[in-house]
Design a protein around this motif. Structure first.
Motif: not given
Length: 173
Positions: A41-50, A90-100, A141-147
């Motif tokens: 999960v940590d490596s996936l976060k880094k890859k997605i963010t980069s 999607i832009d960086g804001k949407g990607v960050l929503e997904f990651v978080n 609980v999670y909110n899928p209405d992101i990104a």
């Protein structure tokens, strides 16, 4: 993880229709074990963010049905067999929503990775770079209405495949 059963059935039907001998061995999937989950999960976060640094809105094409990046760099992500996200549209804001929202090791119950060939059978050009199934722990609980997710009418689920902004043109064949 009923979605994997559906995928296996789909691949079996597809191979029969195409005249090939059905074989579950042809389905190339990899399950991330619990002892490797945190590192993965940590490596996936880094890859997605980069990867987000590669995003350029000018690389997007809208064909009236979905948005596609002409320089794709993202796998397809399927959450709980319901919500599907393509992150290179999607832009960086949407990607960050997904990651978080989804890449918190405390929320993730299982991750299954499908190779590009098999994911293309399911999602066509969206699956060119592979498919990653993320299953959220029961009771989380999670909110899928992101990104940029759009809900599908008359069923639970949706995708973010349509990302056209009002001032962008639609290309038709």
């Amino acid at each position: 993880m009923k979605g994997i059963s559906v995928i296996i059935i789909f691949v079996l039907i597809t191979t029969v229709v195409l005249g090939q001998k059905p074989s579950i061995n042809k389905l190339d999937i990899k399950t991330i074990s619990n002892d490797k989950m945190e590192d993965f999960v940590d490596s996936l976060k880094k890859k997605i963010t980069s990867d987000t640094a590669n995003f350029d809105r000018n690389d997007l094409i809208h064909n009236g049905v979905f948005t596609r990046n002409i320089k794709p760099y993202s796998s397809l992500y399927c959450i709980d067999d319901k919500y599907v996200y393509k992150l290179d549209i999607i832009d960086g804001k949407g990607v960050l929503e997904f990651v978080n929202q989804y890449l918190d090791v405390k929320k993730v119950g299982a991750i299954i990775i499908m190779n590009p060939e098999d994911s293309q059978r399911l999602y066509g050009s969206h699956g060119t770079l592979g498919l990653i199934f993320i299953y959220i722990r029961k009771g989380t609980v999670y909110n899928p209405d992101i990104a940029g997710l759009k809900r599908k009418a008359k069923r639970d689920g949706g995708d973010n495949f349509w990302q056209k902004k009002p001032n962008e043109i639609i290309l038709r064949n």
